[in-house]
Design an enzyme around this catalytic site. Structure first.
Site, PDB file in Angstrom:
ATOM      1  CB  ILE A   6      -4.178   0.357   0.465  1.00  0.00           C
ATOM      2  CG1 ILE A   6      -3.726   0.616  -0.979  1.00  0.00           C
ATOM      3  CG2 ILE A   6      -5.684   0.411   0.586  1.00  0.00           C
ATOM      4  CD1 ILE A   6      -4.284  -0.382  -1.988  1.00  0.00           C
ATOM      5  N   GLY A   7      -1.121   1.864   1.286  1.00  0.00           N
ATOM      6  CA  GLY A   7       0.287   1.515   1.485  1.00  0.00           C
ATOM      7  C   GLY A   7       1.216   2.674   1.171  1.00  0.00           C
ATOM      8  CE  LYS A  45       4.757   1.998  -6.307  1.00  0.00           C
ATOM      9  NZ  LYS A  45       5.513   0.768  -6.577  1.00  0.00           N
ATOM     10  CG  ASP A  52      12.012  -5.464  -4.241  1.00  0.00           C
ATOM     11  OD1 ASP A  52      12.751  -5.977  -3.371  1.00  0.00           O
ATOM     12  OD2 ASP A  52      11.171  -4.590  -3.973  1.00  0.00           O
ATOM     13  CB  VAL A  74      -0.401   1.959  -3.007  1.00  0.00           C
ATOM     14  CG1 VAL A  74      -1.397   1.196  -3.875  1.00  0.00           C
ATOM     15  CG2 VAL A  74       1.019   1.729  -3.509  1.00  0.00           C
ATOM     16  N   GLY A 114       5.643   3.424   0.661  1.00  0.00           N
ATOM     17  CA  GLY A 114       6.971   2.821   0.555  1.00  0.00           C
ATOM     18  C   GLY A 114       7.960   3.843   0.043  1.00  0.00           C
ATOM     19  N   GLY A 115       9.179   3.376  -0.209  1.00  0.00           N
ATOM     20  CA  GLY A 115      10.226   4.271  -0.677  1.00  0.00           C
ATOM     21  C   GLY A 115       9.903   4.909  -2.014  1.00  0.00           C
TER      22      GLY A 115
END
Length: 268
Positions: free
Chosen positions: A21-22, A43, A132, A29, A24-25
């Site tokens: 679903i995702g 994650k 963040d 996930v 990133g750096g």
């Protein structure tokens, strides 16, 4: 979007992956279901995991209705680290804002800001700076605000100067003092002010052609408050002060100021 694992695989004992679903750096996930039938997000943490995992470990016992819950920190048989966390089906705030180029209805902006402020105040009360805050890390689920990605956060007062800090935060939401390595809780107050500004107007106060240009505006340019509803002017003037000592002393104090804006006044 290419993921390491596909649907039906079980890289972590006790869970079956359903879909990615995702990315990133900090990793990938997945939406997964536990052997007991519980829907979770998993994650897979990649890269320089030391900061991330220390932050996650601190946050495992935090429980608040406006935070995405972190349940566990696990290691698979490859030695990879996984964070087991609450699965949020709702949309991130940045997607919602894209549908409202002129900003959200004021009462909605007020309500959602208060959910964000309560979550961040709770983190601060437990010695955690989010670091963040941005609309992509704030989710709306059944009308409820949920703040996520606070595993990046560090304990207030812990070692500040690491190479990692430069990749933490998105430039549109970065407080001026970050340029000098200052990561106190006031950076969250500033970011929350930027998000409130964006919810009310549909745009961020500081934009530019490059990260450097935007960062310079955070440092030197006063925010344009001409499109801000009158009742929000004192709140945003204070939250977006260049000097952290001139901002609200706490997220709770800022939330009280927003709460004091009557629902009727906010909707006009």
């Amino acid at each position: 979007m290419k993921f390491t694992y596909s649907s039906g695989q079980r890289p972590l004992d006790g869970f079956t992956l359903k879909r990615g679903i995702g990315r990133g750096g900090f990793g990938e996930v997945y939406f997964a279901v536990s052997d007991g039938g519980k829907e979770v997000a998993l994650k897979l943490v990649r890269g320089d995991t030391q900061i991330e995992l220390r932050g996650v470990a601190q946050c495992l016992n935090l429980k608040h209705p406006n935070l995405v819950n972190l349940y566990d920190l696990r290691t698979d048989h490859h030695g990879d680290r996984w964070v087991v966390m609450e699965y949020i089906a709702g949309e991130p705030l940045n997607v919602i804002l894209n549908r409202h180029p002129n900003g959200l209805p004021r009462e909605l902006a007020r309500e959602w800001f208060l959910g964000l402020a309560r979550a961040v105040a709770y983190l601060h009360d437990h010695g955690i700076v989010h670091r963040d805050l941005k609309p992509a890390n704030i989710f709306l689920e059944n009308g409820m605000v949920k703040v996520g990605d606070y595993g990046l956060s560090k304990a207030i007062g812990s070692s500040q100067r690491t190479a990692q800090t430069h990749s933490v935060g998105t430039v549109h939401y970065m407080a001026p003092e970050i340029s000098t390595g200052n990561y106190g809780k006031q950076i969250d107050t500033y970011a929350a002010g930027i998000i409130l500004y964006e919810m009310l107007t549909g745009r961020v106060p500081f934009d530019g052609e490059s990260s450097g240009e935007i960062l310079m505006k955070h440092l030197t340019t006063p925010p344009d408050l001409s499109q801000i509803p009158t009742e929000y002017l004192p709140v945003l003037s204070k939250a977006l002060a260049k000097n952290p000592s001139q901002r609200y002393a706490s997220m709770t104090e800022m939330a009280r100021a927003v709460e004091a804006i009557e629902a009727g006044g906010a909707a006009s």
